[in-house]
Design a protein around this motif. Structure first.
Motif, PDB file in Angstrom:
ATOM      1  N   VAL A  11       0.822  -1.219   0.000  1.00 46.64           N
ATOM      2  CA  VAL A  11       0.000   0.000   0.000  1.00 46.64           C
ATOM      3  C   VAL A  11       0.857   1.272   0.000  1.00 46.64           C
ATOM      4  CG1 VAL A  11      -2.027  -1.076   1.036  1.00 46.64           C
ATOM      5  CG2 VAL A  11      -0.303  -0.052   2.530  1.00 46.64           C
ATOM      6  N   TYR A  56       0.218  -7.433  -5.375  1.00 46.69           N
ATOM      7  CA  TYR A  56      -0.323  -8.441  -4.467  1.00 46.69           C
ATOM      8  C   TYR A  56       0.514  -9.698  -4.650  1.00 46.69           C
ATOM      9  CZ  TYR A  56      -3.547 -11.971  -2.636  1.00 46.69           C
ATOM     10  OH  TYR A  56      -4.097 -13.016  -1.936  1.00 46.69           O
ATOM     11  N   VAL A  96      -8.329   3.714  -2.172  1.00 48.73           N
ATOM     12  CA  VAL A  96      -8.622   2.408  -1.549  1.00 48.73           C
ATOM     13  C   VAL A  96      -7.429   1.959  -0.686  1.00 48.73           C
ATOM     14  CG1 VAL A  96      -8.986  -0.062  -2.047  1.00 48.73           C
ATOM     15  CG2 VAL A  96     -10.324   1.670  -3.267  1.00 48.73           C
ATOM     16  N   LEU A  97      -6.225   2.152  -1.214  1.00 54.78           N
ATOM     17  CA  LEU A  97      -5.022   1.781  -0.455  1.00 54.78           C
ATOM     18  C   LEU A  97      -4.854   2.662   0.778  1.00 54.78           C
ATOM     19  CD1 LEU A  97      -2.214   1.093  -3.109  1.00 54.78           C
ATOM     20  CD2 LEU A  97      -4.008  -0.433  -2.295  1.00 54.78           C
ATOM     21  N   SER A 100      -7.414   1.843   3.481  1.00 57.23           N
ATOM     22  CA  SER A 100      -7.133   0.552   4.126  1.00 57.23           C
ATOM     23  C   SER A 100      -5.920   0.648   5.044  1.00 57.23           C
ATOM     24  CB  SER A 100      -6.897  -0.529   3.067  1.00 57.23           C
ATOM     25  OG  SER A 100      -7.980  -0.562   2.177  1.00 57.23           O
ATOM     26  N   MET A 114      -9.192  -7.104   3.594  1.00 56.68           N
ATOM     27  CA  MET A 114      -8.158  -7.350   2.587  1.00 56.68           C
ATOM     28  C   MET A 114      -8.777  -7.942   1.317  1.00 56.68           C
ATOM     29  SD  MET A 114      -4.608  -9.381   3.059  1.00 56.68           S
ATOM     30  CE  MET A 114      -3.844 -10.085   1.610  1.00 56.68           C
ATOM     31  N   MET A 117     -10.495  -5.185  -0.493  1.00 57.94           N
ATOM     32  CA  MET A 117      -9.532  -4.352  -1.224  1.00 57.94           C
ATOM     33  C   MET A 117      -9.212  -4.961  -2.583  1.00 57.94           C
ATOM     34  SD  MET A 117      -6.496  -3.710   1.546  1.00 57.94           S
ATOM     35  CE  MET A 117      -5.416  -2.745   0.481  1.00 57.94           C
ATOM     36  N   THR A 120     -12.123  -4.839  -4.960  1.00 56.65           N
ATOM     37  CA  THR A 120     -12.371  -3.460  -5.382  1.00 56.65           C
ATOM     38  C   THR A 120     -11.371  -3.037  -6.461  1.00 56.65           C
ATOM     39  OG1 THR A 120     -13.170  -2.993  -3.153  1.00 56.65           O
ATOM     40  CG2 THR A 120     -12.720  -1.093  -4.543  1.00 56.65           C
ATOM     41  N   PHE A 138     -17.298   0.353  -1.654  1.00 55.58           N
ATOM     42  CA  PHE A 138     -16.122  -0.030  -0.861  1.00 55.58           C
ATOM     43  C   PHE A 138     -16.157   0.629   0.521  1.00 55.58           C
ATOM     44  CE2 PHE A 138     -11.966   1.449   0.638  1.00 55.58           C
ATOM     45  CZ  PHE A 138     -11.358   0.243   0.937  1.00 55.58           C
ATOM     46  N   ALA A 142     -16.315  -1.393   3.893  1.00 57.25           N
ATOM     47  CA  ALA A 142     -15.100  -1.303   4.711  1.00 57.25           C
ATOM     48  C   ALA A 142     -15.425  -0.751   6.096  1.00 57.25           C
ATOM     49  CB  ALA A 142     -14.059  -0.423   4.012  1.00 57.25           C
TER      50      ALA A 142
END
Ligand SMILES: [Zn+2]
Length: 245
Positions: A11, A56, A96-97, A100, A114, A117, A120, A138, A142
């Protein structure tokens, strides 16, 4: 110190000295961790792809003398390279990162978040449904996964199941016309209530399978903005960029 083998998503990446890198990884087993990747910025490094933001992969980590982790091995599963092809998608992906990273704690895994994420980012790249809607969905899911589930069944203040026309961000649910008070309250239509209930009840696999009218999207945006602002009270840097798109 035993090695740790875990799946994770990068991230954040920060350059260190000439060739090294420090990364923040959301991992399956340890929640958020910081790890050092020696030589990751050399062009022929085995860590090159697996230590870039959005990557990832499966990471083998060990702890050195300091308390932070070192990366020993990376096996890339999905680089999410295509997320960079569209500035709009990239901006939402970065949000999003950032979101999170902020809500996932160190050493406390949140596997549902996770998984959310990853899903998404996949749908953002796939470009099937509206990007803004993806991020609203999201955010709601979340928030629910970190313990803030909006209460949508009946009025959160009095239990009335009729005349539900407002969402109270502070109380965290719908309120009826009698309990309406101006602070932290936004309008909500019955279609938006239905949409929110669907998002909260839906498994991650089926989450991104619908479109909505613009007015519902706008209401969702107002609700999530107020709800997140009140409960997290944090200013996400990537949001500034999104506002100017
Ligand atoms: Zn009420």
């Amino acid at each position: 110190m035993a090695e740790l083998k875990t799946k994770g998503i990068i991230v954040r990446e920060m350059p260190v000295s000439e060739y090294d890198k420090r990364v923040v990884i959301i991992t399956k087993d340890k929640g958020k961790i910081t790890a050092f990747a020696r030589g990751a910025r050399k062009p022929n490094s085995a860590f090159l792809a697996g230590t870039q933001i959005f990557s990832y992969g499966e990471y083998v980590l060990y702890k050195g003398k300091s308390s932070s982790y070192n990366i020993k091995q990376v096996q890339l599963i999905e680089p999410f390279h295509n997320i960079r092809n569209d500035i709009d998608v990239l901006a939402y992906g970065l949000y999003v990162l950032e979101f999170s990273e902020y809500v996932i704690q160190e050493n406390i895994p949140n596997n549902r978040l996770m998984k959310l994420m990853l899903k998404t980012l996949q749908v953002l790249v796939a470009d099937i449904i509206n990007h803004e809607l993806i991020v609203e969905i999201f955010e709601i899911k979340a928030m629910s996964y970190i313990g803030y589930t909006p209460y949508m069944k009946d009025c959160i203040n009095c239990g009335n199941s009729n005349n539900l026309h407002y969402f109270d961000a502070r109380m965290g649910g719908v309120v009826c016309d009698n309990c309406f008070n101006n602070k932290c309250v936004v309008n909500i239509s019955s279609s938006t209530i239905y949409t929110l209930k669907y998002i909260l009840a839906s498994p991650i696999e089926k989450l991104y399978s619908f479109q909505v009218e613009d007015n519902i999207k706008q209401e969702l945006k107002n609700i999530t903005a107020k709800f997140i602002d009140y409960h997290l009270n944090y200013k996400f840097r990537s949001l500034d960029f999104l506002i100017h798109l």
